[in-house]
Design a protein around this motif. Structure first.
Motif, PDB file in Angstrom:
ATOM      1  N   SER A   1       0.820  -1.206   0.000  1.00  0.00           N
ATOM      2  CA  SER A   1       0.000   0.000   0.000  1.00  0.00           C
ATOM      3  C   SER A   1       0.855   1.258   0.000  1.00  0.00           C
ATOM      4  N   VAL A   2       2.024   1.181   0.631  1.00  0.00           N
ATOM      5  CA  VAL A   2       2.934   2.334   0.607  1.00  0.00           C
ATOM      6  C   VAL A   2       3.421   2.552  -0.829  1.00  0.00           C
ATOM      7  N   PHE A   3       3.740   1.481  -1.530  1.00  0.00           N
ATOM      8  CA  PHE A   3       4.101   1.566  -2.946  1.00  0.00           C
ATOM      9  C   PHE A   3       2.984   2.247  -3.727  1.00  0.00           C
ATOM     10  N   PHE A   4       1.784   1.733  -3.506  1.00  0.00           N
ATOM     11  CA  PHE A   4       0.627   2.227  -4.259  1.00  0.00           C
ATOM     12  C   PHE A   4       0.434   3.724  -4.041  1.00  0.00           C
ATOM     13  N   ASN A   5       0.464   4.130  -2.768  1.00  0.00           N
ATOM     14  CA  ASN A   5       0.264   5.547  -2.466  1.00  0.00           C
ATOM     15  C   ASN A   5       1.355   6.409  -3.088  1.00  0.00           C
ATOM     16  N   ARG A   6       2.595   5.910  -3.047  1.00  0.00           N
ATOM     17  CA  ARG A   6       3.706   6.677  -3.621  1.00  0.00           C
ATOM     18  C   ARG A   6       3.580   6.784  -5.128  1.00  0.00           C
ATOM     19  N   LEU A   7       3.198   5.694  -5.760  1.00  0.00           N
ATOM     20  CA  LEU A   7       3.178   5.669  -7.221  1.00  0.00           C
ATOM     21  C   LEU A   7       1.962   6.381  -7.804  1.00  0.00           C
ATOM     22  N   THR A   8       0.851   6.377  -7.065  1.00  0.00           N
ATOM     23  CA  THR A   8      -0.362   6.967  -7.646  1.00  0.00           C
ATOM     24  C   THR A   8      -0.766   8.260  -6.968  1.00  0.00           C
ATOM     25  N   GLY A   9      -0.185   8.551  -5.807  1.00  0.00           N
ATOM     26  CA  GLY A   9      -0.596   9.740  -5.074  1.00  0.00           C
ATOM     27  C   GLY A   9      -1.920   9.534  -4.375  1.00  0.00           C
TER      28      GLY A   9
ATOM     29  N   GLU B   1      -2.186   2.847   5.349  1.00  0.00           N
ATOM     30  CA  GLU B   1      -0.938   2.144   5.595  1.00  0.00           C
ATOM     31  C   GLU B   1      -0.801   1.959   7.095  1.00  0.00           C
ATOM     32  N   SER B   2      -0.501   0.751   7.539  1.00  0.00           N
ATOM     33  CA  SER B   2      -0.271   0.514   8.954  1.00  0.00           C
ATOM     34  C   SER B   2       0.821  -0.521   9.109  1.00  0.00           C
ATOM     35  N   ASN B   3       1.383  -0.560  10.317  1.00  0.00           N
ATOM     36  CA  ASN B   3       2.436  -1.536  10.557  1.00  0.00           C
ATOM     37  C   ASN B   3       1.865  -2.810  11.168  1.00  0.00           C
ATOM     38  N   TYR B   4       0.949  -3.472  10.471  1.00  0.00           N
ATOM     39  CA  TYR B   4       0.567  -4.826  10.847  1.00  0.00           C
ATOM     40  C   TYR B   4      -0.022  -5.528   9.634  1.00  0.00           C
ATOM     41  N   PRO B   5       0.073  -6.860   9.592  1.00  0.00           N
ATOM     42  CA  PRO B   5      -0.439  -7.574   8.428  1.00  0.00           C
ATOM     43  C   PRO B   5      -1.955  -7.478   8.360  1.00  0.00           C
ATOM     44  N   GLY B   6      -2.485  -7.389   7.157  1.00  0.00           N
ATOM     45  CA  GLY B   6      -3.932  -7.398   6.996  1.00  0.00           C
ATOM     46  C   GLY B   6      -4.580  -6.029   7.006  1.00  0.00           C
ATOM     47  N   THR B   7      -3.796  -4.975   6.771  1.00  0.00           N
ATOM     48  CA  THR B   7      -4.382  -3.634   6.725  1.00  0.00           C
ATOM     49  C   THR B   7      -5.281  -3.490   5.497  1.00  0.00           C
ATOM     50  N   THR B   8      -4.819  -4.041   4.374  1.00  0.00           N
ATOM     51  CA  THR B   8      -5.600  -3.947   3.140  1.00  0.00           C
ATOM     52  C   THR B   8      -6.398  -5.236   2.969  1.00  0.00           C
ATOM     53  N   VAL B   9      -7.716  -5.119   2.852  1.00  0.00           N
ATOM     54  CA  VAL B   9      -8.523  -6.323   2.668  1.00  0.00           C
ATOM     55  C   VAL B   9      -9.308  -6.276   1.361  1.00  0.00           C
TER      56      VAL B   9
ATOM     57  N   ASP C   1       0.966   2.204  13.657  1.00  0.00           N
ATOM     58  CA  ASP C   1       2.181   2.429  12.891  1.00  0.00           C
ATOM     59  C   ASP C   1       3.436   2.013  13.639  1.00  0.00           C
ATOM     60  N   VAL C   2       3.391   2.087  14.959  1.00  0.00           N
ATOM     61  CA  VAL C   2       4.531   1.590  15.732  1.00  0.00           C
ATOM     62  C   VAL C   2       4.633   0.080  15.544  1.00  0.00           C
ATOM     63  N   GLY C   3       3.479  -0.576  15.435  1.00  0.00           N
ATOM     64  CA  GLY C   3       3.487  -2.028  15.271  1.00  0.00           C
ATOM     65  C   GLY C   3       3.169  -2.741  16.570  1.00  0.00           C
ATOM     66  N   TYR C   4       2.453  -2.049  17.455  1.00  0.00           N
ATOM     67  CA  TYR C   4       2.163  -2.663  18.751  1.00  0.00           C
ATOM     68  C   TYR C   4       1.018  -3.680  18.693  1.00  0.00           C
ATOM     69  N   LEU C   5       0.032  -3.426  17.830  1.00  0.00           N
ATOM     70  CA  LEU C   5      -1.151  -4.295  17.798  1.00  0.00           C
ATOM     71  C   LEU C   5      -0.848  -5.792  17.657  1.00  0.00           C
ATOM     72  N   PRO C   6       0.034  -6.188  16.730  1.00  0.00           N
ATOM     73  CA  PRO C   6       0.325  -7.619  16.627  1.00  0.00           C
ATOM     74  C   PRO C   6       0.936  -8.191  17.911  1.00  0.00           C
ATOM     75  N   ARG C   7       1.655  -7.358  18.672  1.00  0.00           N
ATOM     76  CA  ARG C   7       2.211  -7.836  19.938  1.00  0.00           C
ATOM     77  C   ARG C   7       1.103  -8.089  20.951  1.00  0.00           C
ATOM     78  N   LEU C   8       0.144  -7.176  20.963  1.00  0.00           N
ATOM     79  CA  LEU C   8      -0.999  -7.359  21.848  1.00  0.00           C
ATOM     80  C   LEU C   8      -1.721  -8.650  21.456  1.00  0.00           C
ATOM     81  N   ALA C   9      -1.778  -8.888  20.141  1.00  0.00           N
ATOM     82  CA  ALA C   9      -2.413 -10.109  19.636  1.00  0.00           C
ATOM     83  C   ALA C   9      -1.710 -11.348  20.180  1.00  0.00           C
ATOM     84  N   VAL C  10      -0.376 -11.321  20.197  1.00  0.00           N
ATOM     85  CA  VAL C  10       0.380 -12.459  20.702  1.00  0.00           C
ATOM     86  C   VAL C  10       0.065 -12.684  22.181  1.00  0.00           C
ATOM     87  N   LEU C  11      -0.017 -11.579  22.926  1.00  0.00           N
ATOM     88  CA  LEU C  11      -0.278 -11.664  24.361  1.00  0.00           C
ATOM     89  C   LEU C  11      -1.632 -12.278  24.688  1.00  0.00           C
TER      90      LEU C  11
END
Lengths: 176, 421
Positions: free
Chosen positions: A9-17, A22-30, B153-163
């Motif tokens: 998604s970061v790629f997508f946003n950068r390339l298309t504007g 975008e979030s730091n966990y798996p499964g943000t985009t469904v 964005d920090v990435g804390y949620l997956p850790r909470l998930a593990v807990l």
């Protein structure tokens, strides 16, 4: 295409504007999102898809990704790999190459790989796969110019060729 | 001859040979980041960290949204300026139906219709209809999503998930359920869509049903915190017990499998201002565009039902059932009606009833819990229709009805036994 949380998604946003979450966990985009990017003077459609581990979907989000791939037979696929987990990223990339899609491989999170002391021989990987391979750091935008310039170079590659390049005749034994 | 596509083993074999030639793993240093990462997932240190994080989240939510913006500024603006000004300039005056709908319905005190002195009691589209979204909920939504984006964005949620993985396994869910649950605390809609990475239909069904029943949205939490701050602990406890308890039961009776899901725990990252701001903006503007029209519409509908006498009729018809089963007065129908459209509005309507002093504390508590669980808002309901197949959807509705009746009755019963109902 790529695994969950590799930065598609970061790629997508950068390339298309565009503004896809975008979030730091798996499964943000469904779901998929379509957008437009400039490529050598023309507008090209780009599709952001949910993460998938392989082309055999295990959940609804992966189903969306695989369906989008199948519905767009004539597209170039940007395979986003986590540079710290190249092997499993390659699995999906090879599957896509085997199906005859022209592919560009982005080795994303290159900075994290460097931190972890993982060294990847990009040129050699490029030679073996026969497709463009570009190290990228999506959140800061490094490597994007090169990535975009190589989209046009992507051509379908025969898997036999890759096996040959990898120096393996072992496959003869495996495939009987 | 080589067959294409390769078999799984052949592919891994090939990858193995490619990576041996191209990837080199150097010695790994144990960095500070790794140390922090470990501290937050090991139970001994992880649980205190989780409590601290959630407490910080809640404190910010209460102080920023509740104390600073709503109480410190918005309540004064709406009650001391907006309402009196409208009461003085709006044509019609007390008793006029249009004035009642738009500004102030007033209430009967000693047989005389008197004007309201705050924007919850007045119940007009221009007063309560604006106070609920802009005076209270907007700030709650902002505060929630700011903290949430940081955690994401920090990435804390997956850790909470593990807990919480072990606990959630007991109810047939996986630690990953923490992601949809947390999202649903902002708004149930993204919560429901975030169930897509769950592997089996059973897991999705359980998750969607539990979310839509037991997880209140940020808008609702914001206004509950504003109206009944002293009851929030009990309300959350009741909802958590319901979520876990009914999850446990549903897991036993719903057929299907609930396999282990393996989730990647991403590295911690420094959140980027730009991304936080952009997410905050998208989510808040979505709230303003989607929620506000529903709040205003709901306000109008409830107002019309009062004016036409439909509400009183419903209160009489359903009153004895509500009183005998849940122990709440018939007047509770009006917030229940408003809740079909928006939960925040529903709690606002309930606040108006509280101002009239017709409910005991326990009745207020029961009503607030009932408002959380009796029905997901219309938007969530529509999404459930889309995300589930017919059988699952009917299953969700049936479970919802059963859970509300059983749990609502149980709360009443506990209240009676404790002598507080």
């Amino acid at each position: 295409m790529g695994h969950p949380n590799v930065g598609k998604s970061v790629f997508f946003n950068r390339l298309t504007g565009a503004k896809v979450f975008e979030s730091n966990y798996p499964g943000t985009t469904v779901d998929f999102t379509k957008g437009w990017m400039h490529l050598g003077g023309e507008d090209v459609e780009l599709i952001d898809v949910p993460g998938a581990f392989s082309l055999e979907p295990k959940d609804l989000a992966e189903e969306v990704a695989v369906k989008m791939l199948e519905e767009n037979r004539d597209s170039v696929v940007i395979c986003v790999l986590d540079a710290t987990k190249v092997e499993r990223g390659l699995y999906l990339a090879l599957e896509i190459i085997e199906r005859g899609y022209p592919v560009v491989v982005a080795l994303n999170m290159w900075d994290v790989a460097e931190d972890k002391n993982i060294r990847i021989d990009v040129e050699k990987l490029e030679r073996i796969l026969g497709v463009p391979v570009v190290p990228t750091i999506a959140i800061s935008g490094e490597g994007f110019k090169e990535l975009v310039s190589k989209i046009k170079e992507a051509t379908p590659v025969k898997i036999e060729k890759i096996i040959e390049n990898a120096g393996g005749v072992e496959s003869a034994a495996v495939s009987g | 001859m080589l067959k294409v596509p390769l078999s799984v083993d052949e592919r891994w074999n090939l990858i193995d040979r490619i990576s041996k030639q191209t990837v080199e793993f150097g010695a790994r240093k144990h960095t500070l980041k790794d140390a922090i990462a470990e501290l937050t997932v090991k139970p001994l240190t992880g649980i205190p960290v989780a409590i601290a994080v959630l407490y910080g989240f809640w404190s910010f939510f209460v102080d920023f949204a509740g104390t600073l913006f709503t109480d410190g500024f918005m309540v004064r603006l709406f009650d001391e300026h907006w309402l009196p000004w409208l009461q003085s300039v709006f044509p019609g005056g007390l008793g006029n139906p249009f004035y009642a709908l738009m500004v102030d319905a007033g209430h009967i005190e000693n047989g005389v219709l008197v004007a309201s002195d705050n924007c919850l009691e007045s119940f007009g589209v221009l007063t309560s209809g604006f106070f609920v979204p802009f005076g209270v909920v907007l700030w709650a939504v902002l505060a929630f999503y700011l903290m949430f984006a940081l955690l994401e964005d920090v990435g804390y949620l997956p850790r909470l998930a593990v807990l919480v993985d072990t606990v959630l396994h007991k109810i047939g869910l996986h630690g990953y359920a923490i992601v949809p649950t947390f999202l649903a605390l902002g708004c149930n809609i993204p919560g429901v869509t975030a169930t897509r990475p769950l592997e089996t239909r059973k897991q999705r069904f359980l998750m969607i049903t539990l979310l839509s029943v037991f997880v209140p949205c940020g808008a609702q939490i914001g206004i509950m915190q504003d109206l009944v701050p002293e009851l929030m602990g009990w309300i959350f406890l009741t909802l958590v017990i319901g979520y876990l308890g009914f999850g446990f039961i549903l897991n036993k009776i719903v057929p299907g499998k609930s396999p282990e899901i393996i989730m990647d725990v991403p590295p911690y990252r420094m959140p980027m201002m730009k991304n936080i701001v952009s997410k905050l903006w998208i989510r808040t503007s979505r709230f303003l565009l989607v929620a506000v029209p529903f709040v205003l519409l709901g306000c109008l509908i409830v107002g019309l039902m009062y004016l036409t006498g439909a509400m009183d009729w419903l209160a009489t018809v359903l009153g004895s059932f509500l009183m005998s089963w849940f122990g709440v007065p018939g007047e509770t129908v009006s917030p229940l009606i408003a809740g079909f459209l928006r939960k925040d509005l529903a709690v606002g309507v309930l606040g108006g009833l509280m101002e009239q002093g017709i409910m005991t504390t326990f009745q207020v508590f029961t009503s607030v819990v009932l408002l959380c669980i009796y029905f997901p808002c219309l938007a969530t309901f529509a999404l459930m229709l889309k995300e589930e197949n017919w059988k699952e959807f009917l299953g969700s509705i049936a479970s919802l009805v059963a859970m509300v009746l059983v749990y609502g009755g149980l709360i009443h019963l506990v209240g009676v036994m404790l002598g507080v109902a």
